[in-house]
Design a protein around this motif. Structure first.
Motif, mmCIF file in Angstrom:
data_model
loop_
_atom_site.group_PDB
_atom_site.id
_atom_site.type_symbol
_atom_site.label_atom_id
_atom_site.label_comp_id
_atom_site.label_asym_id
_atom_site.label_seq_id
_atom_site.Cartn_x
_atom_site.Cartn_y
_atom_site.Cartn_z
ATOM 1 N N PRO A 44 0.816 -1.230 0.000
ATOM 2 C CA PRO A 44 0.000 0.000 0.000
ATOM 3 C C PRO A 44 0.842 1.270 0.000
ATOM 4 O O PRO A 44 0.489 2.245 -0.645
ATOM 5 N N VAL A 45 1.962 1.263 0.705
ATOM 6 C CA VAL A 45 2.841 2.434 0.734
ATOM 7 C C VAL A 45 3.412 2.675 -0.658
ATOM 8 O O VAL A 45 3.473 3.804 -1.142
ATOM 9 N N TYR A 46 3.821 1.602 -1.322
ATOM 10 C CA TYR A 46 4.368 1.696 -2.676
ATOM 11 C C TYR A 46 3.311 2.235 -3.635
ATOM 12 O O TYR A 46 3.592 3.103 -4.455
ATOM 13 N N GLU A 47 2.080 1.720 -3.509
ATOM 14 C CA GLU A 47 1.002 2.180 -4.391
ATOM 15 C C GLU A 47 0.718 3.659 -4.160
ATOM 16 O O GLU A 47 0.479 4.405 -5.112
ATOM 17 N N ASP A 48 0.749 4.104 -2.904
ATOM 18 C CA ASP A 48 0.548 5.524 -2.604
ATOM 19 C C ASP A 48 1.664 6.370 -3.212
ATOM 20 O O ASP A 48 1.413 7.451 -3.738
ATOM 21 N N ALA A 49 2.891 5.869 -3.134
ATOM 22 C CA ALA A 49 4.023 6.602 -3.714
ATOM 23 C C ALA A 49 3.870 6.728 -5.223
ATOM 24 O O ALA A 49 4.184 7.768 -5.805
ATOM 25 N N SER A 53 3.606 10.230 -7.282
ATOM 26 C CA SER A 53 4.547 10.571 -8.353
ATOM 27 C C SER A 53 3.815 10.779 -9.680
ATOM 28 O O SER A 53 4.208 11.634 -10.469
ATOM 29 N N GLN A 54 2.741 10.019 -9.918
ATOM 30 C CA GLN A 54 1.949 10.236 -11.134
ATOM 31 C C GLN A 54 1.288 11.611 -11.089
ATOM 32 O O GLN A 54 1.253 12.327 -12.090
ATOM 33 N N GLY A 58 2.008 14.674 -13.614
ATOM 34 C CA GLY A 58 0.946 15.388 -14.306
ATOM 35 C C GLY A 58 1.027 16.884 -14.077
ATOM 36 O O GLY A 58 0.866 17.678 -15.005
ATOM 37 N N SER A 59 1.308 17.276 -12.842
ATOM 38 C CA SER A 59 1.453 18.694 -12.517
ATOM 39 C C SER A 59 2.647 19.289 -13.247
ATOM 40 O O SER A 59 2.592 20.421 -13.737
#
Length: 87
Positions: A44-49, A53-54, A58-59
Motif C-alpha cells: 500500500p505504501v508503494y502504491e501511494d508513492a 509521483s503520477q 501530471g502537474s
C-alpha cells in the motif's frame, strides 16, 4: 501442550513481549512467511508513492505546457509590437 502462534501474525509489541517472556509460545515461521507479511505491508505504501509521483508528473507536464503557452504569448506580443511599429 501450548498452541504455537505464528510470529508473523503478531503486532510488533506482542511479538517483542512473547520473544522476551514466552518464547516457547512462538511457532517457527519460514522466512517466506515473514517476507510475505513485510511485502503485504509495503505494497500500500508503494502504491501511494506511485499515485503521488503520477500526480506530480501530471502537474509538471501541465506546468511545462503553461510555460510553453506563456512563451508563445510573449513572442506574439513582441511580434505584434514590431508589426505595429512598421505600419
Amino acid at each position: 501442550m501450548t498452541n504455537k502462534i505464528d510470529p508473523s501474525t503478531l503486532s510488533g509489541t506482542e511479538l517483542l513481549l512473547r520473544l522476551k517472556y514466552a518464547k516457547d509460545t512462538l511457532a517457527t515461521s519460514s522466512p517466506e512467511a515473514l517476507q510475505e507479511v513485510v511485502l503485504d505491508e509495503a505494497l500500500p505504501v508503494y502504491e501511494d508513492a506511485i499515485k503521488v509521483s503520477q500526480s506530480e508528473a501530471g502537474s509538471y507536464a501541465e506546468m511545462l505546457l503553461l510555460q510553453e503557452r506563456a512563451r508563445k504569448l510573449v513572442e506574439a506580443v513582441k511580434q505584434a509590437q514590431k508589426n505595429k511599429g512598421t505600419q
